[in-house]
Write an enzyme that holds these catalytic residues in place. Structure first.
Site, PDB file in Angstrom:
ATOM      1  N   THR A 144       0.831  -1.208   0.000  1.00  0.00           N
ATOM      2  CA  THR A 144       0.000   0.000   0.000  1.00  0.00           C
ATOM      3  C   THR A 144       0.865   1.258   0.000  1.00  0.00           C
ATOM      4  OG1 THR A 144      -1.475   1.335   1.394  1.00  0.00           O
ATOM      5  CG2 THR A 144      -0.219  -0.339   2.519  1.00  0.00           C
ATOM      6  N   SER A 179      -1.213   3.055  10.682  1.00  0.00           N
ATOM      7  CA  SER A 179      -2.189   2.176  11.358  1.00  0.00           C
ATOM      8  C   SER A 179      -1.543   0.799  11.474  1.00  0.00           C
ATOM      9  CB  SER A 179      -3.485   2.052  10.542  1.00  0.00           C
ATOM     10  OG  SER A 179      -3.289   1.172   9.424  1.00  0.00           O
ATOM     11  N   TYR A 181      -2.778  -1.905  10.448  1.00  0.00           N
ATOM     12  CA  TYR A 181      -2.924  -2.559   9.138  1.00  0.00           C
ATOM     13  C   TYR A 181      -1.781  -2.157   8.201  1.00  0.00           C
ATOM     14  CZ  TYR A 181      -3.939  -2.294   4.224  1.00  0.00           C
ATOM     15  OH  TYR A 181      -3.787  -2.342   2.865  1.00  0.00           O
ATOM     16  N   HIS A 182      -1.565  -0.838   8.044  1.00  0.00           N
ATOM     17  CA  HIS A 182      -0.507  -0.399   7.123  1.00  0.00           C
ATOM     18  C   HIS A 182       0.848  -0.947   7.573  1.00  0.00           C
ATOM     19  CE1 HIS A 182      -3.632   2.667   6.015  1.00  0.00           C
ATOM     20  NE2 HIS A 182      -3.120   2.476   4.822  1.00  0.00           N
ATOM     21  N   LYS A 185       1.768  -4.308   6.251  1.00  0.00           N
ATOM     22  CA  LYS A 185       2.272  -4.287   4.873  1.00  0.00           C
ATOM     23  C   LYS A 185       3.759  -3.929   4.862  1.00  0.00           C
ATOM     24  CE  LYS A 185      -1.777  -4.749   2.565  1.00  0.00           C
ATOM     25  NZ  LYS A 185      -2.094  -5.569   1.408  1.00  0.00           N
TER      26      LYS A 185
HETATM   27  N1  USQ Z   1     -11.371   9.674   4.604  1.00  0.00           N
HETATM   28  C1  USQ Z   1     -12.307  10.691   4.708  1.00  0.00           C
HETATM   29  N2  USQ Z   1     -13.618  10.340   4.738  1.00  0.00           N
HETATM   30  C2  USQ Z   1     -14.056   9.050   4.644  1.00  0.00           C
HETATM   31  C3  USQ Z   1     -13.110   8.027   4.521  1.00  0.00           C
HETATM   32  C4  USQ Z   1     -11.764   8.376   4.516  1.00  0.00           C
HETATM   33  O1  USQ Z   1     -11.955  11.865   4.788  1.00  0.00           O
HETATM   34  O2  USQ Z   1     -15.277   8.844   4.680  1.00  0.00           O
HETATM   35  C5  USQ Z   1      -9.935  10.007   4.549  1.00  0.00           C
HETATM   36  C6  USQ Z   1      -9.083   9.342   5.607  1.00  0.00           C
HETATM   37  O3  USQ Z   1      -9.020  10.080   6.793  1.00  0.00           O
HETATM   38  C7  USQ Z   1      -7.746   9.218   4.899  1.00  0.00           C
HETATM   39  C8  USQ Z   1      -8.104   9.115   3.430  1.00  0.00           C
HETATM   40  O4  USQ Z   1      -9.447   9.529   3.321  1.00  0.00           O
HETATM   41  O5  USQ Z   1      -7.002  10.392   5.074  1.00  0.00           O
HETATM   42  C9  USQ Z   1      -8.000   7.710   2.880  1.00  0.00           C
HETATM   43  O6  USQ Z   1      -8.747   6.835   3.706  1.00  0.00           O
HETATM   44  P1  USQ Z   1      -9.339   5.468   3.140  1.00  0.00           P
HETATM   45  O7  USQ Z   1     -10.220   4.878   4.177  1.00  0.00           O
HETATM   46  O8  USQ Z   1      -9.890   5.660   1.785  1.00  0.00           O
HETATM   47  O9  USQ Z   1      -8.005   4.648   2.901  1.00  0.00           O
HETATM   48  P2  USQ Z   1      -6.984   3.929   3.909  1.00  0.00           P
HETATM   49  O10 USQ Z   1      -7.516   3.757   5.268  1.00  0.00           O
HETATM   50  O11 USQ Z   1      -5.688   4.653   3.776  1.00  0.00           O
HETATM   51  O12 USQ Z   1      -6.848   2.511   3.284  1.00  0.00           O
HETATM   52  C10 USQ Z   1      -7.294   2.195   1.964  1.00  0.00           C
HETATM   53  C11 USQ Z   1      -7.487   0.703   1.891  1.00  0.00           C
HETATM   54  C12 USQ Z   1      -6.170   0.049   2.128  1.00  0.00           C
HETATM   55  C13 USQ Z   1      -5.177   0.574   1.125  1.00  0.00           C
HETATM   56  C14 USQ Z   1      -5.084   2.079   1.216  1.00  0.00           C
HETATM   57  C15 USQ Z   1      -4.196   2.722   0.202  1.00  0.00           C
HETATM   58  O13 USQ Z   1      -8.437   0.283   2.857  1.00  0.00           O
HETATM   59  O14 USQ Z   1      -6.301  -1.333   2.059  1.00  0.00           O
HETATM   60  O15 USQ Z   1      -3.958   0.001   1.421  1.00  0.00           O
HETATM   61  O16 USQ Z   1      -6.376   2.612   1.002  1.00  0.00           O
HETATM   62  S1  USQ Z   1      -3.432   4.185   0.819  1.00  0.00           S
HETATM   63  O17 USQ Z   1      -4.459   5.073   1.382  1.00  0.00           O
HETATM   64  O18 USQ Z   1      -2.710   4.783  -0.269  1.00  0.00           O
HETATM   65  O19 USQ Z   1      -2.555   3.771   1.900  1.00  0.00           O
END
Ligand code: USQ
Length: 395
Positions: A144, A179, A181-182, A185
């Site tokens: 990720t 997190s 989870y991260h 990875k």
């Molecule tokens: N966010 C909002 N509102 C929401 C959901 C999320 O503002 O309703 C924000 C979060 O605070 C965060 C960002 O959007 O800053 C991304 O959150 P996310 O829930 O879309 O993504 P994340 O938790 O980082 O994880 C997801 C996948 C994970 C993958 C990752 C890629 O669940 O498996 O590894 O995206 S990355 O984000 O590039 O690490």
């Protein structure tokens, strides 16, 4: 190619299997079906009404007129993981069989440990099975972009050149996960890199951004071939959640200031990129890292795009609201990751982002009732400080 997809029932695994089979690859799928259980545990369900495993196999067989080679089980079971690799002798393994939810991993010690055991043990078993039974196989592992965190410098693809005390080297770029989870990875990446170094295995570690969207071309118009689609606060990701909230008339939930910047890519492009990596494998002994995303966006800007598309294309009235941020993360920051090799291999983004949002919303409008009937899992209640209390809207 003979390709083993671990996590073949998931959001990415199911469409990837369809796409690879359509391209003539021989696909075996393995999945524990834990994802279905985890989503039920938090009181949610896929917005798209997906079939159970037997139903999916029947739909596959109708589509391809060949048996669906599917094994139900967890890679944390060494007997199962080693038997699969020994019997199928795959040319490539795509490893998607991990718990992907940052919030789920932050619930408490048990969930953090479960995420670690599921993700790390599965990967370790695959690496050992490859060493013993398929040493030339290519491991395509889903990491990720979140492994890097948000450093105040550009983010290279896995490695960077450094001069230190008069000497020079190419070293892994620092990882700063946000997190548990991260963090799993990050551990996986270290373990895979070492297995390539000491056992001469080959691997592509994909640092993927946030994926969104409902469909790929291989699904055609057959709704039984749709992938799962999560919209809850725990397994749903930002842009998918915004699309789902918009179609049921709920405010889009921007956490905190909304300046959080991430790489995003549509489901169809994720599948395109994974296929390019599979069909262009690394050399034996090579551990390579690809940053996989189409473009970077601020979360608040994405919410604005969903509002625009919802109003313009579907006549919806869409409200964007900021809520307390349940996470501990930078809300305004520098973010400039490289993403060159996939473009060099031929990755061409399919649509502009607003077009893809429109396609997703048109599918989700048909699933409105299923989303609306889970209203209690729309606002987050899992906080990074350990509290379990629902966030409030900010004025
Ligand atoms: N966010 C909002 N509102 C929401 C959901 C999320 O503002 O309703 C924000 C979060 O605070 C965060 C960002 O959007 O800053 C991304 O959150 P996310 O829930 O879309 O993504 P994340 O938790 O980082 O994880 C997801 C996948 C994970 C993958 C990752 C890629 O669940 O498996 O590894 O995206 S990355 O984000 O590039 O690490």
């Amino acid at each position: 190619m003979k390709i083993l997809i671990a996590g073949s029932d998931g959001y990415l695994g199911w469409p990837l299997g369809l796409h690879l089979a359509e391209r003539g690859h021989q696909v075996t799928g393995v999945d524990s079906l834990f994802r279905r259980r985890w989503v039920l545990e938090i009181g949610s369900d896929s917005a798209t009404p997906i079939l159970d495993a037997d139903g999916r196999s029947a739909a596959w067989e109708r589509r391809f007129r060949t048996p669906h080679d599917f094994v139900c089980g967890s890679l944390t079971d060494w007997e199962l993981a080693s038997r699969l690799v020994r019997d199928r002798r795959p040319d490539a393994i795509v490893h998607l069989a991990e718990n992907p939810s940052a919030p789920w991993s932050m619930i408490d010690a048990a969930h953090a440990a479960d995420t670690h055991v599921n993700n790390l043990v599965g990967t370790l078993n695959l690496l050992h099975a490859m060493r013993d039974f398929a040493p030339d196989c290519h491991l395509l592992k889903l990491g990720t972009m979140g492994e890097y965190g948000t450093p105040n410098v550009d983010i290279p693809e896995g490695f960077f050149e450094i001069d230190y005390r008069g000497r020079h080297d190419r070293l892994p770029f620092p990882r700063q996960a946000g997190s548990w989870y991260h963090q799993t990875k990050v551990h996986d990446s270290n373990n895979i890199a070492m297995a390539c170094r000491i056992w001469g295995l080959r691997s592509t570690d994909v640092m993927q951004g946030v994926v969104f969207g409902t469909r790929i071309d291989a699904m055609g118009s057959d709704d039984e071939l749709l992938s799962r689609f999560d919209f809850d606060h725990c397994f749903g990701t930002a842009l998918n959640r915004f699309c789902a909230l918009a179609v049921i008339g709920q405010p889009l939930t921007v956490y905190g200031k909304g300046g959080q910047t991430r790489g995003f890519l549509p489901l169809r492009d994720s599948i395109q990129c994974l296929t390019l990596a599979l069909e262009n494998p690394p050399a034996k002994g090579e551990y390579r890292v690809f940053n996989q995303f189409e473009e970077v966006y601020r979360v608040a800007d994405l919410a604005g795009m969903v509002r625009r598309v919802g109003e313009r294309s579907f006549g919806l009235s869409v409200e964007v609201r900021h809520v307390e941020n349940p996470r501990k993360e930078a809300e305004e920051h520098y973010y400039h990751p490289d993403h060159r090799p996939l473009l060099d291999l031929g990755y061409v983004p399919t649509h502009d982002i607003e077009k893809e949002i429109e396609l997703s919303m048109s599918d989700l409008l048909r699933c409105r009732e299923r989303i609306a009937s889970h209203s209690e899992v729309l606002l987050p209640d899992i906080r990074w400080d350990g509290r379990r209390s629902r966030v409030s809207y900010l004025s």
